[in-house]
Design a protein around this motif. Structure first.
Motif, PDB file in Angstrom:
ATOM      1  N   GLY A 178     -15.994   8.701 -46.999  1.00  0.00           N
ATOM      2  CA  GLY A 178     -16.828   9.575 -47.825  1.00  0.00           C
ATOM      3  C   GLY A 178     -18.293   9.491 -47.452  1.00  0.00           C
ATOM      4  O   GLY A 178     -18.791   8.426 -47.075  1.00  0.00           O
ATOM      5  N   VAL A 179     -18.961  10.646 -47.528  1.00  0.00           N
ATOM      6  CA  VAL A 179     -20.417  10.710 -47.361  1.00  0.00           C
ATOM      7  C   VAL A 179     -20.973  11.488 -48.548  1.00  0.00           C
ATOM      8  O   VAL A 179     -20.581  12.637 -48.775  1.00  0.00           O
ATOM      9  N   LEU A 209     -19.718   1.855 -58.414  1.00  0.00           N
ATOM     10  CA  LEU A 209     -19.071   2.325 -57.182  1.00  0.00           C
ATOM     11  C   LEU A 209     -18.649   1.160 -56.292  1.00  0.00           C
ATOM     12  O   LEU A 209     -17.476   1.010 -55.971  1.00  0.00           O
ATOM     13  N   ALA A 210     -19.617   0.358 -55.879  1.00  0.00           N
ATOM     14  CA  ALA A 210     -19.384  -0.675 -54.874  1.00  0.00           C
ATOM     15  C   ALA A 210     -18.400  -1.734 -55.369  1.00  0.00           C
ATOM     16  O   ALA A 210     -18.604  -2.354 -56.405  1.00  0.00           O
ATOM     17  N   GLY A 211     -17.312  -1.892 -54.620  1.00  0.00           N
ATOM     18  CA  GLY A 211     -16.336  -2.919 -54.961  1.00  0.00           C
ATOM     19  C   GLY A 211     -15.424  -2.585 -56.111  1.00  0.00           C
ATOM     20  O   GLY A 211     -14.655  -3.452 -56.567  1.00  0.00           O
ATOM     21  N   THR A 229     -20.388   1.276 -47.234  1.00  0.00           N
ATOM     22  CA  THR A 229     -20.659   0.816 -45.869  1.00  0.00           C
ATOM     23  C   THR A 229     -22.070   1.113 -45.386  1.00  0.00           C
ATOM     24  O   THR A 229     -22.523   0.523 -44.403  1.00  0.00           O
ATOM     25  N   ASP A 230     -22.782   2.016 -46.073  1.00  0.00           N
ATOM     26  CA  ASP A 230     -24.138   2.335 -45.616  1.00  0.00           C
ATOM     27  C   ASP A 230     -24.893   3.063 -46.724  1.00  0.00           C
ATOM     28  O   ASP A 230     -24.333   3.925 -47.403  1.00  0.00           O
ATOM     29  N   ASN A 250     -15.897   3.830 -47.689  1.00  0.00           N
ATOM     30  CA  ASN A 250     -14.522   3.896 -47.199  1.00  0.00           C
ATOM     31  C   ASN A 250     -13.591   3.301 -48.241  1.00  0.00           C
ATOM     32  O   ASN A 250     -13.931   2.320 -48.906  1.00  0.00           O
ATOM     33  N   LEU A 251     -12.426   3.907 -48.366  1.00  0.00           N
ATOM     34  CA  LEU A 251     -11.386   3.358 -49.228  1.00  0.00           C
ATOM     35  C   LEU A 251     -10.103   3.245 -48.415  1.00  0.00           C
ATOM     36  O   LEU A 251      -9.663   4.227 -47.813  1.00  0.00           O
ATOM     37  N   ARG A 252      -9.533   2.047 -48.361  1.00  0.00           N
ATOM     38  CA  ARG A 252      -8.195   1.874 -47.800  1.00  0.00           C
ATOM     39  C   ARG A 252      -7.224   2.062 -48.959  1.00  0.00           C
ATOM     40  O   ARG A 252      -7.054   1.184 -49.793  1.00  0.00           O
TER      41      ARG A 252
END
Length: 367
Positions: A178-179, A209-211, A229-230, A250-252
């Protein structure tokens, strides 16, 4: 052609430099080595793909799958990465773990099998480490046209974690990239009331969002986690607030979270703000039933050979299994320990490669 034991064959293909998409002559060698198999070539876009097949009986069609290409070696190796070195039971060279050990073991197992109740095949590509557009995924529809798609396949990617035999992959998570661009209003830092600073806007949202897990996972998959990631914004100037902020993530993902679910999640967090979102699903999750005959068979053989009880895992990155599974093919992955793939001084042990070959032979004999 003279028969080689698995280690001699392994050393030979390690010496054949095959950085993506160059096969280094390995595929021609394998075709000649397994000369009693029928061969099909599917080459496109500078990529070589080889499919070898032999019908022994009327039972199931089992295919071994792998890639002969490797990533660039990089610098600071102790020795030439394309001249294998043996030291203290280890073999050092690019591709030892990922995945020429698997290729050598598969090829030797197919060479040495005399009877099988069904059809055996080998699918090899020179583009797995690249974008793979003309690799295994290119072969599959061509094989479908020829009615040669396998029922089951074993991919010899490196799967073990700490001890050889401790893990089998029965699936893989998908990957969603995602961006998000959050828009603001640029201005002078001395007049914050006249600006809309996107950094201020993202600050209270970032911890949401993060984590963060988007699902709870299940017996096959870990939870789907958003990994930021950025983040970048501004012009690296002290007195100008930025006009926008870009965040990449990114999501796995497991089978419980779809791309649409991610879109809804983002909309909920940013509904009152001006933003643009781009989502891309680069691979989809898949899982083979842990009660399937293939999973049970390879688990039993691994336990017998290694005295390990392998866990059934879907962790890690993606593999060519993601292209094969949608065709209704049961997919498992098993190979040597994965602790130095893509790294300087990549290595594996002689014992692991010999054991991997033994496991593949035993699977075929008892299939």
């Amino acid at each position: 052609m003279k028969h080689l034991d698995v280690i001699d064959l392994f050393l030979k293909i390690l010496s054949m430099k095959s950085v993506t998409p160059d096969d280094g002559g390995i595929l021609d060698f394998v075709e000649s080595y397994l000369d009693d198999f029928d061969s099909y070539w599917f080459n496109e876009g500078g990529v070589k793909n080889l499919f070898l097949t032999k019908k022994f009986g009327d039972g199931k069609h089992l295919a071994f799958v792998g890639h002969v290409d490797v990533v660039p070696a990089g610098d600071n190796w102790q020795t030439n990465p394309f001249v294998p070195m043996i030291e203290d039971g280890y073999i050092y060279a690019r591709g030892t773990q990922d995945m020429k050990s698997g290729v050598a073991s598969m090829v030797c197992a197919l060479r040495d099998i005399e009877n099988f109740n069904g059809r055996l095949s080998l699918m090899l590509t020179s583009d797995e480490e690249g974008d793979g557009t003309f690799g295994i995924q290119y072969m599959l529809p061509e094989l479908q046209k020829l009615h040669l798609l396998p029922d089951e396949c074993i991919i010899a990617e490196p799967t073990c974690e700490n001890v050889f035999g401790d893990a089998i992959k029965i699936g893989r998570r998908g990957s969603i990239n995602g961006v998000l661009v959050l828009k603001g209003k640029q201005g002078h830092a001395a007049y914050p009331e006249k600006t809309i600073n996107p950094i201020n806007l993202i600050a209270p949202i970032l911890t949401q969002l993060a984590g963060i897990n988007l699902d709870d996972g299940d017996s096959d998959f870990n939870p789907t986690t958003m990994v930021v990631t950025d983040i970048r914004s501004g012009m690296e100037i002290h007195n100008v607030t930025p006009a926008s902020l870009k965040i990449m993530f990114n999501l796995r993902n497991s089978t419980k979270t779809l791309k649409e679910d991610v879109k809804i999640f983002i909309e909920d967090k940013f509904s009152s703000l001006d933003y643009e979102l781009k989502l891309e699903q680069s691979s989809f999750p898949f899982v083979t039933n842990r009660e399937s005959a293939l999973v049970k068979k390879i688990t039993k053989v691994i336990s017998s050979v290694t005295n390990q009880e392998p866990k059934l895992s879907t962790a890690g990155g993606t593999s060519d299994g993601r292209h094969i599974a949608p065709y209704g093919v049961d997919v498992v992955e098993f190979g040597v320990i994965n602790n130095r793939i893509h790294a300087v001084d990549e290595r594996t042990t002689i014992k692991e490669v010999e054991s991997l070959y033994k496991i593949f032979v035993e699977v075929l004999k008892t299939y």
